[in-house]
Write a protein that holds these residues in place. Sequence first.
Motif, PDB file in Angstrom:
ATOM      1  N   ARG A  41      67.186   9.854 -45.179  1.00 47.36           N
ATOM      2  CA  ARG A  41      66.238  10.207 -46.234  1.00 47.36           C
ATOM      3  C   ARG A  41      66.348   9.244 -47.414  1.00 47.36           C
ATOM      4  O   ARG A  41      65.343   8.827 -47.992  1.00 47.36           O
ATOM      5  N   ARG A  42      67.576   8.880 -47.773  1.00 46.00           N
ATOM      6  CA  ARG A  42      67.763   7.974 -48.909  1.00 46.00           C
ATOM      7  C   ARG A  42      67.092   6.621 -48.649  1.00 46.00           C
ATOM      8  O   ARG A  42      66.452   6.042 -49.538  1.00 46.00           O
ATOM      9  N   PHE A  59      55.489   9.296 -43.136  1.00 45.19           N
ATOM     10  CA  PHE A  59      54.723   9.996 -42.109  1.00 45.19           C
ATOM     11  C   PHE A  59      55.717  10.830 -41.308  1.00 45.19           C
ATOM     12  O   PHE A  59      56.427  10.327 -40.440  1.00 45.19           O
ATOM     13  N   CYS A  60      55.804  12.114 -41.643  1.00 45.81           N
ATOM     14  CA  CYS A  60      56.824  13.001 -41.078  1.00 45.81           C
ATOM     15  C   CYS A  60      56.267  13.726 -39.857  1.00 45.81           C
ATOM     16  O   CYS A  60      55.175  14.310 -39.918  1.00 45.81           O
ATOM     17  N   VAL A  61      57.022  13.690 -38.778  1.00 43.23           N
ATOM     18  CA  VAL A  61      56.633  14.368 -37.535  1.00 43.23           C
ATOM     19  C   VAL A  61      57.726  15.359 -37.165  1.00 43.23           C
ATOM     20  O   VAL A  61      58.908  15.000 -37.098  1.00 43.23           O
ATOM     21  N   ARG A  62      57.344  16.588 -36.935  1.00 44.44           N
ATOM     22  CA  ARG A  62      58.276  17.633 -36.526  1.00 44.44           C
ATOM     23  C   ARG A  62      57.667  18.421 -35.363  1.00 44.44           C
ATOM     24  O   ARG A  62      56.454  18.601 -35.301  1.00 44.44           O
ATOM     25  N   THR A  63      58.515  18.894 -34.470  1.00 45.62           N
ATOM     26  CA  THR A  63      58.051  19.697 -33.341  1.00 45.62           C
ATOM     27  C   THR A  63      58.818  21.004 -33.303  1.00 45.62           C
ATOM     28  O   THR A  63      59.996  21.066 -33.665  1.00 45.62           O
ATOM     29  N   SER A  64      58.129  22.049 -32.875  1.00 40.25           N
ATOM     30  CA  SER A  64      58.760  23.348 -32.647  1.00 40.25           C
ATOM     31  C   SER A  64      58.470  23.748 -31.207  1.00 40.25           C
ATOM     32  O   SER A  64      57.924  22.971 -30.432  1.00 40.25           O
ATOM     33  N   PHE A 149      46.022   2.169 -45.833  1.00 43.19           N
ATOM     34  CA  PHE A 149      47.039   3.109 -46.319  1.00 43.19           C
ATOM     35  C   PHE A 149      48.322   2.921 -45.515  1.00 43.19           C
ATOM     36  O   PHE A 149      48.314   3.043 -44.292  1.00 43.19           O
ATOM     37  N   LYS A 150      49.417   2.619 -46.216  1.00 44.75           N
ATOM     38  CA  LYS A 150      50.681   2.332 -45.550  1.00 44.75           C
ATOM     39  C   LYS A 150      51.672   3.465 -45.752  1.00 44.75           C
ATOM     40  O   LYS A 150      51.809   4.007 -46.848  1.00 44.75           O
ATOM     41  N   CYS A 151      52.381   3.832 -44.674  1.00 47.81           N
ATOM     42  CA  CYS A 151      53.455   4.813 -44.765  1.00 47.81           C
ATOM     43  C   CYS A 151      54.507   4.480 -43.717  1.00 47.81           C
ATOM     44  O   CYS A 151      54.304   3.604 -42.867  1.00 47.81           O
ATOM     45  N   TYR A 152      55.628   5.172 -43.786  1.00 46.58           N
ATOM     46  CA  TYR A 152      56.764   4.872 -42.925  1.00 46.58           C
ATOM     47  C   TYR A 152      57.111   6.098 -42.082  1.00 46.58           C
ATOM     48  O   TYR A 152      57.116   7.221 -42.574  1.00 46.58           O
ATOM     49  N   MET A 153      57.425   5.862 -40.831  1.00 48.30           N
ATOM     50  CA  MET A 153      57.714   6.942 -39.888  1.00 48.30           C
ATOM     51  C   MET A 153      59.019   7.638 -40.243  1.00 48.30           C
ATOM     52  O   MET A 153      60.052   6.993 -40.444  1.00 48.30           O
ATOM     53  N   ASP A 154      58.976   8.969 -40.317  1.00 55.89           N
ATOM     54  CA  ASP A 154      60.154   9.796 -40.577  1.00 55.89           C
ATOM     55  C   ASP A 154      60.336  10.723 -39.376  1.00 55.89           C
ATOM     56  O   ASP A 154      59.566  11.659 -39.186  1.00 55.89           O
ATOM     57  N   THR A 155      61.350  10.447 -38.552  1.00 53.83           N
ATOM     58  CA  THR A 155      61.566  11.236 -37.331  1.00 53.83           C
ATOM     59  C   THR A 155      62.468  12.438 -37.555  1.00 53.83           C
ATOM     60  O   THR A 155      62.625  13.261 -36.656  1.00 53.83           O
ATOM     61  N   GLY A 156      63.083  12.537 -38.729  1.00 58.64           N
ATOM     62  CA  GLY A 156      63.960  13.672 -38.993  1.00 58.64           C
ATOM     63  C   GLY A 156      65.211  13.625 -38.137  1.00 58.64           C
ATOM     64  O   GLY A 156      65.845  12.586 -37.987  1.00 58.64           O
ATOM     65  N   LEU A 157      65.567  14.766 -37.551  1.00 55.71           N
ATOM     66  CA  LEU A 157      66.763  14.863 -36.721  1.00 55.71           C
ATOM     67  C   LEU A 157      66.462  14.711 -35.232  1.00 55.71           C
ATOM     68  O   LEU A 157      67.348  14.861 -34.404  1.00 55.71           O
ATOM     69  N   ARG A 165      57.576  12.780 -27.677  1.00 56.07           N
ATOM     70  CA  ARG A 165      56.271  13.163 -28.225  1.00 56.07           C
ATOM     71  C   ARG A 165      56.096  12.727 -29.675  1.00 56.07           C
ATOM     72  O   ARG A 165      54.966  12.513 -30.122  1.00 56.07           O
ATOM     73  N   ILE A 166      57.207  12.598 -30.422  1.00 52.87           N
ATOM     74  CA  ILE A 166      57.069  12.177 -31.820  1.00 52.87           C
ATOM     75  C   ILE A 166      56.435  10.792 -31.911  1.00 52.87           C
ATOM     76  O   ILE A 166      55.709  10.498 -32.862  1.00 52.87           O
ATOM     77  N   PHE A 167      56.658   9.963 -30.892  1.00 53.74           N
ATOM     78  CA  PHE A 167      56.040   8.644 -30.889  1.00 53.74           C
ATOM     79  C   PHE A 167      54.606   8.703 -30.373  1.00 53.74           C
ATOM     80  O   PHE A 167      53.824   7.782 -30.604  1.00 53.74           O
ATOM     81  N   GLY A 168      54.251   9.783 -29.684  1.00 53.20           N
ATOM     82  CA  GLY A 168      52.851  10.020 -29.361  1.00 53.20           C
ATOM     83  C   GLY A 168      52.057  10.298 -30.628  1.00 53.20           C
ATOM     84  O   GLY A 168      50.923   9.826 -30.788  1.00 53.20           O
ATOM     85  N   VAL A 169      52.651  11.063 -31.544  1.00 53.01           N
ATOM     86  CA  VAL A 169      52.014  11.316 -32.846  1.00 53.01           C
ATOM     87  C   VAL A 169      51.873  10.002 -33.614  1.00 53.01           C
ATOM     88  O   VAL A 169      50.847   9.742 -34.247  1.00 53.01           O
TER      89      VAL A 169
END
Length: 269
Positions: A41-42, A59-64, A149-157, A165-169
């Motif tokens: 995160r830092r 660009f945050c991607v999360r799955t449940s 518009f530029k953003c950076y991929m945030d895959t979380g944990l 699938r997070i890379f499908g998003v």
Amino acid sequence: FFSGVFVAMTFVKVVKNKSYFSRLQVKFRRRREGKTNYRKRRLLVAQDKNKYNTPKHRFCVRTSNRDIIAQVIIAKIQGDVVLCAAYSHELKVHGAVCGLHNYAAAYATGLLCARRMLTKLGLAEKYQGVEEVTGEDYNVEPEEGRRPFKCYMDTGLARVTTGARIFGVLKGAIDGGLDIPHSEKRFPGFDRDKGDMDADTLRERIFAGHVADYQKMLIREEPEKYQEVYGDYIAKGIKPGKVEEMWEECHASIRANPMAKLLSETFDV
């Protein structure tokens, strides 16, 4: 009852003594809960000093178990602020009535989030992205006037494995017109040994071709299992030959009206 044999006790140093606990610094709450990787995160939140108060978009991607979530977030002193969000259960509005947790749904969710974000910024007409999906790599090129518009991929944990699938998003968001630094190495179809990408394999996943092939195999060999596993598809009238058509219509609907949402939801997108 004693055997008569006495063994001398060895000296064991007490490590966690009173001095240890008096100096113990407790980890952040979300670290204790296993929800946030603060080192990652830092690196994602820290902005260059010469950019002053310019926000850094993630660009945050999360799955449940039942949903796929894509969000564009900026960090502020008061906390994170979500600028745009898209959920896979919203794809029902755009004609995707089943299979809302597979790779095809992940791609469509990323596409929906990208088109929503660009529509809110007034950049949807200028940066259309990839209108005909081929699976080829795409990088948005800046045009005269406003930049993409530029953003950076945030895959979380999540584990960053090839074909996840997070890379499908991520692929859906890139094809939707967002400028996200990326590599092809985590997309399905990338050959590590040869170092090249098979676009046809990626396109098949984007349109759920692997799902349709599995359905056809079950119909031939295990029809009872097909009835059990794909009961939702059968109830909605989606046969194996119509799966790709369903996702094509979903992509077209998203591009036509990305701001559409379920009537039961009241949150701002």
